[in-house]
Motif scaffolding. Structure first.
Motif, PDB file in Angstrom:
ATOM      1  N   ALA A  55      58.173  78.928  74.189  1.00  0.00           N
ATOM      2  CA  ALA A  55      57.171  78.172  74.944  1.00  0.00           C
ATOM      3  C   ALA A  55      57.552  76.686  74.996  1.00  0.00           C
ATOM      4  O   ALA A  55      57.358  76.005  76.022  1.00  0.00           O
ATOM      5  CB  ALA A  55      55.800  78.348  74.306  1.00  0.00           C
ATOM      6  N   PRO A 101      52.656  67.939  84.741  1.00  0.00           N
ATOM      7  CA  PRO A 101      51.585  68.943  84.831  1.00  0.00           C
ATOM      8  C   PRO A 101      50.938  68.956  86.224  1.00  0.00           C
ATOM      9  O   PRO A 101      50.897  67.938  86.904  1.00  0.00           O
ATOM     10  CB  PRO A 101      50.590  68.488  83.764  1.00  0.00           C
ATOM     11  CG  PRO A 101      51.313  67.471  82.916  1.00  0.00           C
ATOM     12  CD  PRO A 101      52.341  66.862  83.784  1.00  0.00           C
ATOM     13  N   GLU A 104      49.628  75.338  84.138  1.00  0.00           N
ATOM     14  CA  GLU A 104      48.640  74.647  83.312  1.00  0.00           C
ATOM     15  C   GLU A 104      48.682  75.201  81.890  1.00  0.00           C
ATOM     16  O   GLU A 104      48.944  76.398  81.685  1.00  0.00           O
ATOM     17  CB  GLU A 104      47.232  74.832  83.885  1.00  0.00           C
ATOM     18  CG  GLU A 104      47.047  74.255  85.281  1.00  0.00           C
ATOM     19  CD  GLU A 104      45.647  74.529  85.810  1.00  0.00           C
ATOM     20  OE1 GLU A 104      44.720  73.765  85.458  1.00  0.00           O
ATOM     21  OE2 GLU A 104      45.490  75.528  86.552  1.00  0.00           O
ATOM     22  N   THR A 105      48.405  74.349  80.943  1.00  0.00           N
ATOM     23  CA  THR A 105      48.324  74.787  79.544  1.00  0.00           C
ATOM     24  C   THR A 105      46.902  75.250  79.245  1.00  0.00           C
ATOM     25  O   THR A 105      45.958  74.926  79.977  1.00  0.00           O
ATOM     26  CB  THR A 105      48.712  73.640  78.595  1.00  0.00           C
ATOM     27  OG1 THR A 105      47.832  72.535  78.820  1.00  0.00           O
ATOM     28  CG2 THR A 105      50.151  73.196  78.835  1.00  0.00           C
ATOM     29  N   SER A 139      49.544  76.815  72.178  1.00  0.00           N
ATOM     30  CA  SER A 139      50.696  76.223  72.860  1.00  0.00           C
ATOM     31  C   SER A 139      51.666  77.286  73.380  1.00  0.00           C
ATOM     32  O   SER A 139      52.676  76.940  73.998  1.00  0.00           O
ATOM     33  CB  SER A 139      51.449  75.293  71.891  1.00  0.00           C
ATOM     34  OG  SER A 139      51.922  76.024  70.766  1.00  0.00           O
ATOM     35  N   ARG A 140      51.379  78.573  73.145  1.00  0.00           N
ATOM     36  CA  ARG A 140      52.285  79.643  73.580  1.00  0.00           C
ATOM     37  C   ARG A 140      51.882  80.270  74.905  1.00  0.00           C
ATOM     38  O   ARG A 140      52.624  81.109  75.440  1.00  0.00           O
ATOM     39  CB  ARG A 140      52.350  80.742  72.498  1.00  0.00           C
ATOM     40  CG  ARG A 140      52.953  80.246  71.205  1.00  0.00           C
ATOM     41  CD  ARG A 140      53.200  81.385  70.225  1.00  0.00           C
ATOM     42  NE  ARG A 140      51.952  81.996  69.740  1.00  0.00           N
ATOM     43  CZ  ARG A 140      51.585  83.250  69.982  1.00  0.00           C
ATOM     44  NH1 ARG A 140      52.362  84.046  70.705  1.00  0.00           N
ATOM     45  NH2 ARG A 140      50.458  83.725  69.495  1.00  0.00           N
ATOM     46  N   TYR A 141      50.749  79.832  75.462  1.00  0.00           N
ATOM     47  CA  TYR A 141      50.229  80.479  76.666  1.00  0.00           C
ATOM     48  C   TYR A 141      49.997  79.442  77.766  1.00  0.00           C
ATOM     49  O   TYR A 141      49.628  78.290  77.501  1.00  0.00           O
ATOM     50  CB  TYR A 141      48.929  81.231  76.364  1.00  0.00           C
ATOM     51  CG  TYR A 141      49.116  82.351  75.366  1.00  0.00           C
ATOM     52  CD1 TYR A 141      49.461  83.632  75.796  1.00  0.00           C
ATOM     53  CD2 TYR A 141      48.937  82.127  74.003  1.00  0.00           C
ATOM     54  CE1 TYR A 141      49.625  84.666  74.886  1.00  0.00           C
ATOM     55  CE2 TYR A 141      49.108  83.168  73.091  1.00  0.00           C
ATOM     56  CZ  TYR A 141      49.455  84.415  73.545  1.00  0.00           C
ATOM     57  OH  TYR A 141      49.639  85.451  72.638  1.00  0.00           O
ATOM     58  N   PHE A 142      50.181  79.910  79.018  1.00  0.00           N
ATOM     59  CA  PHE A 142      50.042  79.052  80.193  1.00  0.00           C
ATOM     60  C   PHE A 142      49.365  79.847  81.303  1.00  0.00           C
ATOM     61  O   PHE A 142      49.384  81.089  81.323  1.00  0.00           O
ATOM     62  CB  PHE A 142      51.413  78.570  80.698  1.00  0.00           C
ATOM     63  CG  PHE A 142      52.210  77.803  79.675  1.00  0.00           C
ATOM     64  CD1 PHE A 142      52.176  76.417  79.625  1.00  0.00           C
ATOM     65  CD2 PHE A 142      53.001  78.493  78.749  1.00  0.00           C
ATOM     66  CE1 PHE A 142      52.917  75.728  78.684  1.00  0.00           C
ATOM     67  CE2 PHE A 142      53.747  77.804  77.796  1.00  0.00           C
ATOM     68  CZ  PHE A 142      53.697  76.426  77.765  1.00  0.00           C
ATOM     69  N   ASN A 165      58.346  74.430  78.424  1.00  0.00           N
ATOM     70  CA  ASN A 165      57.628  73.185  78.685  1.00  0.00           C
ATOM     71  C   ASN A 165      58.608  72.023  78.909  1.00  0.00           C
ATOM     72  O   ASN A 165      58.466  71.234  79.843  1.00  0.00           O
ATOM     73  CB  ASN A 165      56.698  72.893  77.519  1.00  0.00           C
ATOM     74  CG  ASN A 165      55.791  71.709  77.769  1.00  0.00           C
ATOM     75  OD1 ASN A 165      55.477  71.389  78.906  1.00  0.00           O
ATOM     76  ND2 ASN A 165      55.365  71.035  76.706  1.00  0.00           N
TER      77      ASN A 165
END
Length: 252
Positions: free
Chosen positions: A118, A80, A85-86, A91-94, A122
């Motif tokens: 996703a 990371p 960035e999360t 958990s589907r978006y960054f 990752n």
């Protein structure tokens, strides 16, 4: 997987056919990033995502689905990190930091309709930078001098070694000898000493000399009186035996 020695070679880590791009509000330093603050129902752009690697650097590229034209890309030097960035609520978006050729950067939001896409994105980044870390450690070990002391087991000049095989066992099996060269005899039974050799060769008819031993003198007396005193000794023994049994019977 690309290496530092082939920096011009670009490998593909992950490809996803559809990804949504969002304009995101200015970041607040003391607040976690939330995808709920974005307009998730109306993405600003939709296209294809391709993750590649050149050397140690990964590149997240957003391309047109049909023409493949590059829309934006984000160089990722660690993960990371600030480049990817999360968010705190999904958990589907960054959050992606994109850069153009002039070095200008901007933050955008990306999201996947399928949670498995996703997850693949990752894992692709994690595996790449895990490989980068392993390669870095191997290079450090190869460049570090070997400080371990080495043992010199070779023979020095002029040094020899002597081996004694079987000699000690032969010495252990040999019998100890006296100063006269004869082997030691075992002691006689019941602690009695054998008569000296001179008494064995002495004639019984010869009178003992003044220096003879007491043992030889007694043997001569027993031999000379053996015929005359035999009846007397037998009678005496028989009488003593009868008296002994009589005493034993009277004691009852």
């Amino acid at each position: 997987m690309a290496t530092e020695g082939h920096s011009d070679y670009e490998s593909i880590l992950c490809v996803k056919p559809e990804v949504n791009v969002y304009r995101i509000p200015p970041r607040a330093s003391n607040r976690a990033i939330r995808a709920a603050d974005w307009k998730l129902d109306s993405p600003d752009w939709t296209g294809r995502m391709r993750v590649t690697a050149r050397g140690n650097v990964a590149y997240v590229k957003l391309e047109d689905k049909i023409s493949g034209e590059l829309f934006a890309q984000a160089p990722v030097e660690e993960y990371p990190g600030i480049a990817v960035e999360t968010v705190s609520d999904s958990s589907r978006y960054f959050v992606l930091r994109i850069q153009d050729d002039s070095g200008r950067s901007a933050f955008i939001g990306i999201g996947f309709a399928d949670r498995s896409d996703a997850f693949d994105f990752n894992v692709a980044l994690q595996d790449h930078f895990k490989w980068v870390k392993q390669e870095s450690e191997l290079i450090k070990q190869a460049q570090a001098p070997d400080s371990t002391p080495k043992l010199d087991l070779g023979f020095k000049e002029g040094q020899t070694i002597t081996l004694n095989i079987g000699q000690s066992k032969k010495k252990d099996r040999s019998r100890p000898q006296s100063s006269g060269g004869f082997g030691l005899l075992p002691p006689p039974p019941s602690g009695k000493l054998a008569p000296p050799p001179s008494s064995r060769t002495t004639n019984h008819n010869t009178q003992p000399s003044a220096g003879a031993s007491d043992t030889g003198f007694l043997l001569d007396l027993d031999t000379s009186n053996s015929n005359s005193e035999a009846p007397f000794n037998t009678t005496t023994t028989t009488t003593a035996s009868s008296d002994l049994w009589g005493d034993f019977d009277s004691s009852k």
